[in-house]
Design an enzyme around this catalytic site. Sequence first.
Site, PDB file in Angstrom:
ATOM      1  N   HIS A  37      15.011 -87.750  42.411  1.00 10.84           N
ATOM      2  CA  HIS A  37      14.453 -86.460  42.844  1.00 10.84           C
ATOM      3  C   HIS A  37      15.256 -85.313  42.224  1.00 10.84           C
ATOM      4  O   HIS A  37      14.693 -84.316  41.770  1.00 10.84           O
ATOM      5  CB  HIS A  37      14.529 -86.321  44.370  1.00 10.84           C
ATOM      6  N   GLY A 148       7.519 -87.543  38.779  1.00  8.65           N
ATOM      7  CA  GLY A 148       8.247 -88.642  38.166  1.00  8.65           C
ATOM      8  C   GLY A 148       7.345 -89.664  37.505  1.00  8.65           C
ATOM      9  O   GLY A 148       6.286 -90.006  38.027  1.00  8.65           O
ATOM     10  N   ASP A 151       6.189 -92.949  39.492  1.00  9.53           N
ATOM     11  CA  ASP A 151       4.861 -93.143  40.083  1.00  9.53           C
ATOM     12  C   ASP A 151       3.829 -92.785  39.019  1.00  9.53           C
ATOM     13  O   ASP A 151       3.171 -91.742  39.103  1.00  9.53           O
ATOM     14  CB  ASP A 151       4.723 -92.263  41.333  1.00  9.53           C
ATOM     15  N   SER A 186      14.565 -95.373  44.504  1.00  3.90           N
ATOM     16  CA  SER A 186      13.434 -95.148  45.404  1.00  3.90           C
ATOM     17  C   SER A 186      13.976 -94.963  46.818  1.00  3.90           C
ATOM     18  O   SER A 186      14.963 -95.611  47.201  1.00  3.90           O
ATOM     19  CB  SER A 186      12.496 -96.361  45.366  1.00  3.90           C
ATOM     20  N   SER A 187      13.315 -94.109  47.565  1.00  2.89           N
ATOM     21  CA  SER A 187      13.726 -93.871  48.959  1.00  2.89           C
ATOM     22  C   SER A 187      13.621 -95.156  49.773  1.00  2.89           C
ATOM     23  O   SER A 187      14.266 -95.294  50.810  1.00  2.89           O
ATOM     24  CB  SER A 187      12.833 -92.800  49.584  1.00  2.89           C
TER      25      SER A 187
HETATM   26  P1  AMP Z   1       8.606 -89.295  46.660  1.00  5.31           P
HETATM   27  O1  AMP Z   1       9.589 -88.544  47.498  1.00  5.31           O
HETATM   28  O2  AMP Z   1       8.865 -90.755  46.599  1.00  5.31           O
HETATM   29  O3  AMP Z   1       7.183 -88.924  46.985  1.00  5.31           O
HETATM   30  O4  AMP Z   1       8.845 -88.790  45.172  1.00  5.31           O
HETATM   31  C1  AMP Z   1       8.801 -87.438  44.839  1.00  5.31           C
HETATM   32  C2  AMP Z   1       8.815 -87.296  43.344  1.00  5.31           C
HETATM   33  O5  AMP Z   1      10.001 -87.887  42.824  1.00  5.31           O
HETATM   34  C3  AMP Z   1       7.640 -88.009  42.664  1.00  5.31           C
HETATM   35  O6  AMP Z   1       7.151 -87.205  41.605  1.00  5.31           O
HETATM   36  C4  AMP Z   1       8.262 -89.282  42.178  1.00  5.31           C
HETATM   37  O7  AMP Z   1       7.607 -89.845  41.067  1.00  5.31           O
HETATM   38  C5  AMP Z   1       9.649 -88.800  41.804  1.00  5.31           C
HETATM   39  N1  AMP Z   1      10.594 -89.924  41.772  1.00  5.31           N
HETATM   40  C6  AMP Z   1      10.754 -90.877  42.702  1.00  5.31           C
HETATM   41  N2  AMP Z   1      11.668 -91.789  42.297  1.00  5.31           N
HETATM   42  C7  AMP Z   1      12.082 -91.393  41.075  1.00  5.31           C
HETATM   43  C8  AMP Z   1      13.005 -91.919  40.118  1.00  5.31           C
HETATM   44  N3  AMP Z   1      13.682 -93.041  40.339  1.00  5.31           N
HETATM   45  N4  AMP Z   1      13.180 -91.238  38.953  1.00  5.31           N
HETATM   46  C9  AMP Z   1      12.480 -90.092  38.721  1.00  5.31           C
HETATM   47  N5  AMP Z   1      11.596 -89.551  39.566  1.00  5.31           N
HETATM   48  C10 AMP Z   1      11.392 -90.191  40.727  1.00  5.31           C
END
Ligand code: AMP
Length: 282
Positions: A37, A148, A151, A186-187
Amino acid sequence: MHLFKKISDLQHYLNSQQKKDFSVGFVPTMGALHQGHLSLIAQAQKKADIVVCSIFVNPTQFDDKSDLAKYPRPVSQDIEKLETAGCHVLFLPNNEEIYPPNLATVRFDLAGLDKTMEGAHRVGHFEGVVQVVHRLLDIVRPNSLYMGQKDFQQFTIIKRMLKLMDSPIELVRVPIMREEDGLAMSSRNVRLSEMGRKKASKLSKILFQAQKDAQELELPTVRKNALARLKEEGFDVDYFMIVDGDNLQEINNFEPAQTSVACTTIQIDGIRLLDNIILKEA
Ligand code: AMP
């Protein structure tokens, strides 16, 4: 960092900045922030004068309500991380703010992009993603949007949505940030058991091997080998597909001007782990 929970407060602040002709870069997230993030924030900081990050665990994109309940929400740690990263604005709305009772439903013709891969396994997931990103963009009205590669399907769908909206927002794809052993950040990784976490590191190795294989083997063979390796490791594989990055259809050959991506999702300890690797950029 400014923290706003109300749309009106956020917009009041952003209007004052836009009057100064400042550009706004936007990073939507669901929180439990990690380096992935923060790399989106860093990318946004390079281009935009004001960087807005949102944290909103969007209920409409969870087909599995227990996954929604278990989703980590370490808000005070997230705030600290954003402060340290020099993010200008955090938008932290509640459900009522994002989904007031009379909010119009948005529908886009996603040309089947939402039905394959994740869409085939999580019914309604991308409808929820489109709904929330559309709503957040309508609130923040950014000049640029950072998402990111992690996804990849989500990125492709939002790209199509922006195109259908004839939107001037610049969409930037940010590369995947990985742990030292290659696991895509990943979260959800914090929910893995110790054994599961160890096993998970094999996933990216198989993708990197597929990338290598793709330099010398036909794509159907690359796919077959990768699937065999995933099975050998005992992974519970939802899918492994090599697709055209624009239409997300499976491909058997590289075409010029086409981004080709190997996308996979496996499950460990009942936790879905998504990963992908770009085999060829357009
Ligand atoms: P999320 O909080 O999982 O919905 O992710 C929020 C944003 O962070 C999305 O655009 C994801 O694709 C991006 N993201 C999540 N994990 C990663 C990662 N390991 N590297 C880069 N971007 C990420």
